[in-house]
Design a protein around this motif. Structure first.
Motif, PDB file in Angstrom:
ATOM      1  N   LYS A 176      31.111  79.798 102.924  1.00 26.93           N
ATOM      2  CA  LYS A 176      31.799  78.947 102.153  1.00 26.93           C
ATOM      3  C   LYS A 176      33.179  79.071 101.856  1.00 26.93           C
ATOM      4  N   SER A 231      29.501  73.474 110.595  1.00 33.65           N
ATOM      5  CA  SER A 231      30.604  72.750 110.034  1.00 33.65           C
ATOM      6  C   SER A 231      31.681  72.408 110.917  1.00 33.65           C
ATOM      7  N   ASN A 236      38.106  69.943 100.206  1.00 33.27           N
ATOM      8  CA  ASN A 236      37.237  70.632  99.990  1.00 33.27           C
ATOM      9  C   ASN A 236      36.350  69.823  98.694  1.00 33.27           C
ATOM     10  N   ASN A 256      34.153  68.928 103.218  1.00 31.87           N
ATOM     11  CA  ASN A 256      33.369  70.144 103.259  1.00 31.87           C
ATOM     12  C   ASN A 256      33.074  70.835 101.820  1.00 31.87           C
ATOM     13  N   CYS A 257      31.788  70.882 101.827  1.00 33.25           N
ATOM     14  CA  CYS A 257      31.381  71.649 100.602  1.00 33.25           C
ATOM     15  C   CYS A 257      31.446  73.094 100.678  1.00 33.25           C
ATOM     16  N   GLY A 258      32.166  73.504 100.040  1.00 34.99           N
ATOM     17  CA  GLY A 258      32.647  74.953  99.779  1.00 34.99           C
ATOM     18  C   GLY A 258      32.556  75.173  98.322  1.00 34.99           C
ATOM     19  N   CYS A 300      30.301  69.510 113.113  1.00 40.56           N
ATOM     20  CA  CYS A 300      30.096  68.186 112.422  1.00 40.56           C
ATOM     21  C   CYS A 300      31.781  67.699 112.008  1.00 40.56           C
ATOM     22  N   CYS A 301      32.589  68.542 111.821  1.00 41.43           N
ATOM     23  CA  CYS A 301      33.812  67.922 111.787  1.00 41.43           C
ATOM     24  C   CYS A 301      34.398  67.569 113.099  1.00 41.43           C
ATOM     25  N   ASN A 320      39.482  73.636 106.356  1.00 45.53           N
ATOM     26  CA  ASN A 320      39.992  72.409 105.786  1.00 45.53           C
ATOM     27  C   ASN A 320      41.497  72.579 106.112  1.00 45.53           C
ATOM     28  N   ILE A 375      37.140  63.651 105.672  1.00 47.98           N
ATOM     29  CA  ILE A 375      36.050  64.641 105.847  1.00 47.98           C
ATOM     30  C   ILE A 375      36.115  65.405 104.401  1.00 47.98           C
ATOM     31  N   LEU A 422      35.357  77.773 104.672  1.00 43.61           N
ATOM     32  CA  LEU A 422      35.416  76.418 105.032  1.00 43.61           C
ATOM     33  C   LEU A 422      37.037  75.935 104.228  1.00 43.61           C
ATOM     34  N   VAL A 429      41.232  65.874 105.144  1.00 48.62           N
ATOM     35  CA  VAL A 429      40.357  66.708 105.106  1.00 48.62           C
ATOM     36  C   VAL A 429      40.350  67.345 103.757  1.00 48.62           C
TER      37      VAL A 429
END
Length: 187
Positions: A56, A2, A82, A35-37, A5-6, A63, A33, A59, A80
């Protein structure tokens, strides 16, 4: 993963912003952005492995910290957020699920396109930074569980009492519906 990728996303967004800044001037976050958490409440109910749960949950802090650092660096045009899609009927959810868990999925889990139809418009409408987009909130999850008790006990819309897939067309060995004419497990 993560973090890398960020970093790559921020680099790309900075380049795009520099090119477009000459053409137009906008205020606020313009790039985002996600992020899957886990949702804050979802993590406490998850039965996933501690490594998955810890990653998770981390994240959420990523974020928050990344949004602060971007703002301090003058990159407030990058938001950013979630993203918590909830339980989606994928290999990750179903691969090691026992029959009891699968019956529980009858009430809380959904096919990918069902979740996407709800969260994609929310993603497209997001502004600023620090949003948390969740497919289910605690009240709706509780209502689903209470209303779906017969499906948990006897089986239901996705899985029968023995945990076998009952709906959705062709599936792989884990019970994930196949969207294409080939089975990726063969490769």
């Amino acid at each position: 993963g993560s973090l890398l990728c960020c970093r790559a996303a921020v680099q790309l967004m900075r380049q795009q912003h520099e090119r477009q800044q000459q053409q137009q001037q906008r205020q606020g976050a313009r790039y985002h952005i996600f992020n899957c958490g886990f949702s804050r409440w979802g993590a406490s109910l998850s039965k996933s492995a501690c490594t998955h749960k810890a990653t998770k949950m981390a994240l959420t802090q990523l974020n928050t910290s990344l949004a602060q650092e971007l703002a301090e660096a003058g990159l407030g045009y990058i938001g950013v957020h979630n993203l918590s899609p909830g339980m989606v009927l994928t290999d990750l959810l179903l691969r090691d699920a026992n029959p009891v868990a699968r019956r529980f999925f009858n009430t809380l889990a959904e096919e990918p396109e069902t979740v996407a139809a709800v969260i994609v418009p929310r993603i497209r409408a997001v502004q600023g930074t620090g949003s948390s987009i969740e497919y289910l909130n605690p009240a709706s999850a509780l209502a689903r569980v209470l209303g779906g008790l017969p499906q948990i006990v006897n089986g239901g819309r996705f899985f029968d009492k023995q945990g076998n897939r009952v709906a959705g067309g062709r599936t792989n060995s884990a019970g994930v519906r196949l969207l294409y004419d080939f089975d990726a497990e063969q490769y």
